[in-house]
Design an enzyme around this catalytic site. Structure first.
Site, PDB file in Angstrom:
ATOM      1  N   PHE A   1      -2.393  -7.383   2.215  1.00 22.45           N
ATOM      2  CA  PHE A   1      -1.521  -6.423   1.947  1.00 22.45           C
ATOM      3  C   PHE A   1       0.117  -6.687   2.377  1.00 22.45           C
ATOM      4  CE2 PHE A   1       0.829  -2.526   2.914  1.00 22.45           C
ATOM      5  CZ  PHE A   1       0.587  -1.489   1.791  1.00 22.45           C
TER       6      PHE A   1
ATOM      7  N   LYS B   1       7.011  -2.944  12.230  1.00 26.33           N
ATOM      8  CA  LYS B   1       6.196  -1.878  13.011  1.00 26.33           C
ATOM      9  C   LYS B   1       6.594  -2.224  14.631  1.00 26.33           C
ATOM     10  CE  LYS B   1       2.408  -2.152   9.782  1.00 26.33           C
ATOM     11  NZ  LYS B   1       2.386  -0.698   9.316  1.00 26.33           N
TER      12      LYS B   1
ATOM     13  N   ASP C   1       2.945 -13.281   7.324  1.00 30.70           N
ATOM     14  CA  ASP C   1       3.317 -11.805   7.444  1.00 30.70           C
ATOM     15  C   ASP C   1       2.801 -11.341   8.829  1.00 30.70           C
ATOM     16  OD1 ASP C   1       3.000  -9.135   7.216  1.00 30.70           O
ATOM     17  OD2 ASP C   1       2.405  -8.897   5.287  1.00 30.70           O
TER      18      ASP C   1
END
Length: 398
Positions: free
Chosen positions: A128, A243, A214
């Site tokens: 994702f 995040k 990522d």
């Protein structure tokens, strides 16, 4: 449901009005232990006083000027992150998807610089990377991509953790980069086999590819190191962050080194809000707290404790496939769909979620103490006990 909002989320029937450390309180005053941290965002917990003070001070001084001008706090943050990661330069944006968009653009520039008209990026099944059109196309989840076709071309999907599948693509002259999560997040908290990232680094070096990681969910101390790639002692060409970097203040970052550091030039990429004084001040405060409180080490220690507690309590269940993870990025995989456990946990005062249909995902704040680890393990075990014993769950499993 508020009919003024677009129908993009399946929201749970609770609203929170206050947080402190690892705890949240809803509008009725009920207290919850947060084992999700806003999906790996609030690594320092809620309302950390040093971050709150930094944001208040900066908001009363200067919030935004745009990237038409120098932003000293942005320069300071770039130096700090690059030193921690062993990288050379940083670009700041607003989210993880934007950080990955920058990575994809860098890969295409890298390919074009080598005369490749239609560059390809190797990405992983079950991955994702975001919900923009390019990051959606890179994502290895058909359910997330469904309905948004035609997708952006230039991505080749291979199984996660399978270095031989990547090696098989070395005969394709159009491949220019690998984009991979060092630990999968939405895909079910999978840790790749030992040596996997090292082998990808070797393949990238041998073929002139960029290795792009990522670290949006796994970075900023979540796995017990500042960055998950540091578990294997490698240095990537590109790293995407977001995040936990702002502890709830929206910020993303794209770090580059080596062959990727000179690819962007003025006018090729940009953002209006990215890296403004407010978000950079917040991120600098986050880094200060993490260093002062040794939170990488805390995440490693408490993550091991929580995994061991979960394994001890769930050892007798044949319906538990695995307890896995790194640091405080933990997945408990069951042998059947387990989405109903999210609401069941909420009723017991614990916040968690279920990803990849059957994986209980735990992403508690890096600040959790031993008692909170014990409460998470005890509550999850009780939830799994009740769930696997229920006739409905057993009907689904058969």
């Amino acid at each position: 449901m508020n009919d003024a909002l677009q129908n993009t989320y399946k929201r749970l029937p609770v609203a929170f009005e206050r947080g402190e450390g690892a705890w949240l309180w809803d509008t009725d005053g009920k207290r919850y232990l947060d084992a999700l941290s806003g999906i790996a965002v609030c690594g320092l917990g809620h309302s950390h006083p040093k971050v709150a003070q930094a944001v208040c001070d900066q908001a009363s001084t200067l919030v935004h000027t745009s990237n038409l001008y120098r932003i000293p706090l942005q320069e300071q943050l770039a130096r700090r992150l690059c030193k921690l990661a062993g990288m050379d330069r940083a670009f700041f944006c607003n989210s993880g998807a934007e950080a990955n968009e920058a990575a994809i653009k860098l890969a295409r520039l890298h390919g074009r610089a080598h005369g490749i008209a239609e560059p390809k990026i190797v990405v992983m099944e079950g991955s994702f990377h975001g919900r923009t059109m390019a990051t959606l196309s890179a994502t290895g989840n058909a359910k997330v991509r469904a309905g948004f076709e035609p997708l952006v071309s230039g991505f080749v999907h291979v199984p996660y953790g399978d270095a031989e599948a990547v090696e098989a693509l070395t005969t394709d002259p159009d491949v220019v980069a690998i984009l991979v999560e060092p630990v999968t997040g939405e895909g079910g908290v999978h840790v790749p086999p030992p040596g996997y990232l090292q082998r990808l680094r070797e393949l990238a070096d041998q073929n002139g590819w960029l290795l792009m990681l990522d670290e949006i969910q796994a970075g900023i101390g979540r796995t017990g190191y500042w960055f998950a790639f540091q578990h294997e002692g490698i240095t990537p060409d590109v790293v995407s962050l977001a995040k936990g970097l702002g502890n709830g203040i929206p910020i993303g970052a794209n770090l580059v080194a080596g062959a990727a550091r000179e690819l962007f030039s003025p006018g090729m990429h940009g953002t209006t809000f990215g890296g403004n004084p407010l978000v950079c001040r917040a991120a600098l405060a986050v880094l200060d707290v993490m260093q002062d409180e040794a939170l990488c080490e805390q995440a490693a220690r408490q993550g091991e404790l929580l995994r061991n507690r979960l394994r001890d309590r769930l050892a007798e269940h044949t319906g538990v496939v695995a307890v896995r993870g790194r640091g405080l990025m933990i997945g408990v995989e069951l042998d059947r769909p387990a989405g109903e456990l999210v609401m069941a946990a909420l009723e017991r005062g614990l916040i968690l979620n279920v990803t990849a249909d059957r994986v209980i995902r735990l992403l508690p704040p890096l600040i959790i103490d031993d008692d909170q680890v014990e409460q998470i393990a005890t509550t999850v075990a009780a939830l799994v006990d009740a769930f696997l014993a229920s006739p409905q769950a057993n009907e689904v499993s058969t």
